[in-house]
Design a protein around this motif. Structure first.
Motif, PDB file in Angstrom:
ATOM      1  N   ILE A  15      73.752  14.417 -99.085  1.00 33.74           N
ATOM      2  CA  ILE A  15      75.116  13.901 -99.049  1.00 33.74           C
ATOM      3  C   ILE A  15      75.236  12.793 -98.010  1.00 33.74           C
ATOM      4  N   THR A  16      74.662  13.024 -96.848  1.00 30.36           N
ATOM      5  CA  THR A  16      74.713  12.024 -95.786  1.00 30.36           C
ATOM      6  C   THR A  16      73.941  10.771 -96.170  1.00 30.36           C
ATOM      7  N   LEU A  17      72.782  10.952 -96.757  1.00 27.32           N
ATOM      8  CA  LEU A  17      71.952   9.819 -97.153  1.00 27.32           C
ATOM      9  C   LEU A  17      72.604   8.999 -98.258  1.00 27.32           C
ATOM     10  N   SER A  18      73.168   9.668 -99.262  1.00 29.26           N
ATOM     11  CA  SER A  18      73.826   8.923-100.333  1.00 29.26           C
ATOM     12  C   SER A  18      75.096   8.243 -99.826  1.00 29.26           C
TER      13      SER A  18
ATOM     14  N   ILE B 123      76.474   0.765-106.865  1.00 32.29           N
ATOM     15  CA  ILE B 123      77.515   1.524-106.164  1.00 32.29           C
ATOM     16  C   ILE B 123      78.136   2.561-107.095  1.00 32.29           C
ATOM     17  N   PHE B 124      78.367   2.193-108.347  1.00 34.07           N
ATOM     18  CA  PHE B 124      78.933   3.132-109.309  1.00 34.07           C
ATOM     19  C   PHE B 124      78.037   4.361-109.465  1.00 34.07           C
ATOM     20  N   PHE B 125      76.729   4.146-109.657  1.00 31.79           N
ATOM     21  CA  PHE B 125      75.828   5.276-109.845  1.00 31.79           C
ATOM     22  C   PHE B 125      75.600   6.065-108.553  1.00 31.79           C
ATOM     23  N   LEU B 126      75.667   5.400-107.404  1.00 30.02           N
ATOM     24  CA  LEU B 126      75.569   6.136-106.135  1.00 30.02           C
ATOM     25  C   LEU B 126      76.783   7.046-105.929  1.00 30.02           C
ATOM     26  N   ILE B 127      77.948   6.586-106.349  1.00 33.69           N
ATOM     27  CA  ILE B 127      79.143   7.418-106.235  1.00 33.69           C
ATOM     28  C   ILE B 127      79.033   8.632-107.149  1.00 33.69           C
ATOM     29  N   LEU B 128      78.507   8.430-108.370  1.00 30.40           N
ATOM     30  CA  LEU B 128      78.291   9.569-109.266  1.00 30.40           C
ATOM     31  C   LEU B 128      77.285  10.557-108.668  1.00 30.40           C
ATOM     32  N   LEU B 129      76.218  10.045-108.081  1.00 36.20           N
ATOM     33  CA  LEU B 129      75.221  10.895-107.439  1.00 36.20           C
ATOM     34  C   LEU B 129      75.820  11.641-106.249  1.00 36.20           C
ATOM     35  N   PHE B 130      76.651  10.957-105.467  1.00 37.65           N
ATOM     36  CA  PHE B 130      77.311  11.562-104.325  1.00 37.65           C
ATOM     37  C   PHE B 130      78.201  12.719-104.768  1.00 37.65           C
ATOM     38  N   ASN B 131      78.959  12.507-105.854  1.00 37.95           N
ATOM     39  CA  ASN B 131      79.809  13.588-106.377  1.00 37.95           C
ATOM     40  C   ASN B 131      78.979  14.757-106.899  1.00 37.95           C
ATOM     41  N   PHE B 132      77.848  14.461-107.524  1.00 38.77           N
ATOM     42  CA  PHE B 132      76.964  15.533-107.977  1.00 38.77           C
ATOM     43  C   PHE B 132      76.454  16.365-106.805  1.00 38.77           C
ATOM     44  N   PHE B 133      76.053  15.696-105.723  1.00 42.23           N
ATOM     45  CA  PHE B 133      75.572  16.434-104.537  1.00 42.23           C
ATOM     46  C   PHE B 133      76.696  17.247-103.897  1.00 42.23           C
TER      47      PHE B 133
ATOM     48  N   LEU C  29      77.197  20.299-106.056  1.00 45.61           N
ATOM     49  CA  LEU C  29      76.044  21.176-105.892  1.00 45.61           C
ATOM     50  C   LEU C  29      76.117  21.922-104.563  1.00 45.61           C
ATOM     51  N   ASN C  30      76.629  21.267-103.549  1.00 48.16           N
ATOM     52  CA  ASN C  30      76.755  21.866-102.217  1.00 48.16           C
ATOM     53  C   ASN C  30      77.889  22.884-102.155  1.00 48.16           C
ATOM     54  N   MET C  31      78.932  22.693-102.977  1.00 48.13           N
ATOM     55  CA  MET C  31      80.073  23.604-102.968  1.00 48.13           C
ATOM     56  C   MET C  31      79.722  24.960-103.537  1.00 48.13           C
ATOM     57  N   THR C  32      78.787  25.004-104.487  1.00 48.20           N
ATOM     58  CA  THR C  32      78.469  26.286-105.119  1.00 48.20           C
ATOM     59  C   THR C  32      77.422  27.056-104.381  1.00 48.20           C
TER      60      THR C  32
END
Length: 80
Positions: A4-7, A64-74, A77-80
């Motif tokens: 999350i921090t890296l993305s 930037i668009f795909f990094l934001i999607l990746l950030f939301n995925f992480f 994933l971290n919430m569960t």
């Protein structure tokens, strides 16, 4: 947590690069000075430089668009 921090860091870095490349580009409006300069510097590749900068701007926007999607995925994933 580190993903999350890296993305997030890469999103901020790409945003700064996008701002820089947008500010470097020449405006599209016509002016007397621009038409005079265009005749003198046409042979030095200024037209190709503008298209190159425009392509980089689109490329950074897509990254930037795909990094934001990746950030939301992480995040999900971290919430569960």
């Amino acid at each position: 947590m580190t993903y999350i921090t890296l993305s997030g860091f890469f999103i901020i870095l790409m945003c700064f690069l996008l701002i820089i490349f947008i500010l470097i580009q020449n405006p599209k409006k016509e002016s007397i000075n621009q038409t005079f300069m265009e005749k003198n510097f046409r042979f030095f590749g200024i037209k190709r430089t503008n298209t190159f900068l425009e392509n980089i701007t689109w490329f950074l926007s897509i990254i930037i668009f795909f990094l934001i999607l990746l950030f939301n995925f992480f995040l999900k994933l971290n919430m569960t």
